[in-house]
Enzyme design. Structure first.
Site, PDB file in Angstrom:
ATOM      1  N   GLY A  54       0.806  -1.213   0.000  1.00  0.00           N
ATOM      2  CA  GLY A  54       0.000   0.000   0.000  1.00  0.00           C
ATOM      3  C   GLY A  54       0.836   1.259   0.000  1.00  0.00           C
ATOM      4  CB  CYS A  55       4.202   2.089   1.023  1.00  0.00           C
ATOM      5  SG  CYS A  55       3.709   2.063   2.741  1.00  0.00           S
ATOM      6  CD  GLN A  56       4.084   6.894  -5.558  1.00  0.00           C
ATOM      7  OE1 GLN A  56       3.607   7.731  -4.800  1.00  0.00           O
ATOM      8  NE2 GLN A  56       4.297   7.143  -6.825  1.00  0.00           N
ATOM      9  CB  SER A  57       8.495   4.958  -1.192  1.00  0.00           C
ATOM     10  OG  SER A  57       7.858   5.161   0.040  1.00  0.00           O
TER      11      SER A  57
END
Length: 141
Positions: A54-57
């Site tokens: 769920g994190c872009q990075s």
């Protein structure tokens, strides 16, 4: 971090720290600087099962039980996300599972992070919070 300070008290101290900043550029810089102070996160911990979805990075988070408290280690490959990790660690790290559960993340709204983070960073922050709460729930059982 002392377990004598509750997560709620740590959250209030964080809010007090941010009051000294007049604008969001300074607040972002403070968050980034906090991220630079995170403890080392060994490469061997950067495995898929510790990765936050769920994190872009890229974000990895691991935990361990230390007596009656939970210790978290986390890292990101993005400066602002590392700072957000540092914010979460300041509030929730080395706390009892019940203390974690009893402390809602009102700092998001109180600081204005809910309005000043991009949707993808906000999603990532929420995913990290969900992991912390889920671990606390599992460890409390």
């Amino acid at each position: 971090m002392s377990t004598e300070t509750t997560a709620e008290q740590a959250q209030q101290e964080l809010l007090d720290d941010f009051e000294m900043f007049d604008n969001w550029m300074d607040r972002y810089q403070y968050i980034i600087d906090m991220g630079k102070q995170l403890p080392a996160f060994p490469e061997e911990w950067k495995v898929e099962e510790l990765k936050i979805q769920g994190c872009q990075s890229n974000v990895w988070m691991r935990h361990r039980r230390e007596g009656d408290t939970l210790h978290f280690d986390a890292v990101s490959d993005a400066a602002i996300v590392s700072g957000l990790i540092a914010v979460l660690m300041r509030i929730y790290n080395d706390r009892r599972p019940a203390d974690i559960h009893a402390t809602s993340p009102h700092f998001l709204k109180d600081l204005g992070l809910d309005k000043h983070l991009s949707p993808t960073r906000s999603n990532g922050l929420n995913a990290m919070l969900e992991r912390i709460y889920r671990v606390a729930e599992q460890e409390a059982a």
